[in-house]
Structure formats: C-alpha cells, structure tokens
Design a protein around this motif. Sequence first.
Motif: not given
Length: 254
Positions: A41, A46, A68, A71-72
Amino acid sequence: MSKPVVAITRPQDRAKKACEIVEKLSGVPVLAPTLDLKPVNTESLRELVERKDELDWIIFTSPTTIVSLNKFYPDFIKTLDCKLAVIGNKTGKLAEKQGLTVDLMPEDFTAEGLIEEFEKRGITNQTIGIPRTASARPVLPESLEKLGNKVILAEAYKSLFPMDDTKVKELITKIKNKEIDAITFTSPLTVENFFTIAEDKQEIAEMLNENLLTVSIGPITAKVLDKYNVDYIYPDTYTVPDMMELLFETLNRC
C-alpha cells in the motif's frame, strides 16, 4: 517412458495452475520460485485511489494488481467508472469475476501489444491509471504519454528476490544431475533471479542448452534468456497453458 520433469520458476502463489497443467499433461512439476510478489500500500497507490474519478482508463497488467487493490482498497474496483484494459487472459478473467467489463485486451499479451491497440484506436488526451510493480518496464507509461495521454502510475506490489532460495538451489543441483527435462520462465525477473542464484552462470546456461528444453512465456522474457546465451522456444500466444502445451508437444517429438 518416464514422465517428463518440468521446473516451474513462477512465484509460489501463482504457480498452482502451472503445476496442475504439467500433471494433466502427464508430467512431474518441480516448483522452484525465483520471484516473490508482495502487495504493498504505497503513497502512489493511495493517490491513484483518491483520483479514481479522474480516470478515463485503468490498465491491469497482472492478477497481482487486482489482489493488491482488493486487499487495501476493497471498494475501489466495485466503484470504478472508467474503461478497463488488461494484459492477458488470466488478468481479464479475474477482473470479470470482480464484476468489471474488459474493454480492451490485446491479442499480443505484452505492453507493446497493448500500446499498438491504443494507437490503432487513436486513444489520446485520456487520463490512464496504471497500478503495477515498480520494477516493470517503462515502455507502457512512456508510450501512452507519447500518444498524448496523462498517466497516473502507482506501485501496487513489489517483485522481490525470493526470501528463501533453497528450492532454486535444489533445482540447480537437479539440473546438474540431469534430473530435469524442461524449465519454464514466465517473466524477465524469473530469469534474472535464477541466474543470480546460480553461482556458475555460464555452466548452467550450457547445461540448459545441452540437457533441457527451455521454454519462455514470450519474447520479452526470451530477451533475457538471450543475454545468458540460452536457447529457448516460446508459444504464439503468451499464456501459461499455451506455453505448457508447446513444451510437451516439443518433448514428445524428441
């Protein structure tokens, strides 16, 4: 006739299908991951998520990218409102399982193949998100920018040197003992890491040429094999099933 023994150098969490195909084709898989994949992450990921509404396109180059993001940022994919391009059947199928529609998947499962499709369609002045590994080749974002697009590049996972290289060292011993019939490589880093672990690179390259059938998933990985003077074959379609089918067809002709 004994069953062919096939070495698989894919990351552990992406090797199950390859092992199953080898067994289905009456071979014996030997898994020796030369690469570890770790979802991360990062600040760039972000930022991509925060700028989701700016995107005209998003490109998924591997299943690990999707893993990924889920997951985040579990809500990111389900709320995407842009066009989707993917590289490879496996990535496309996983995206569709997430409820997404794949708008573009090149027949040539490479960054170059995708770039060619963007050029053909005259896709320009678009904002394109590309979450991927930081170690990926720069050709995709650079070429899309040359077409007049704005690219938001994000690191979604790391491609790491294997934390445990025991299985690779065991594979190298098996190669020296002529216990392996074929070896497969599915990305440039699987080749690079394999030869990094091998102490005598020239000796191993000669053994691959003399005693094994080396199969690359496609031309990009093959270029790294060229660097080490290893002879190879690769399929017309750059997928693991096609790669394995070619492998066994070639072994059966020998």
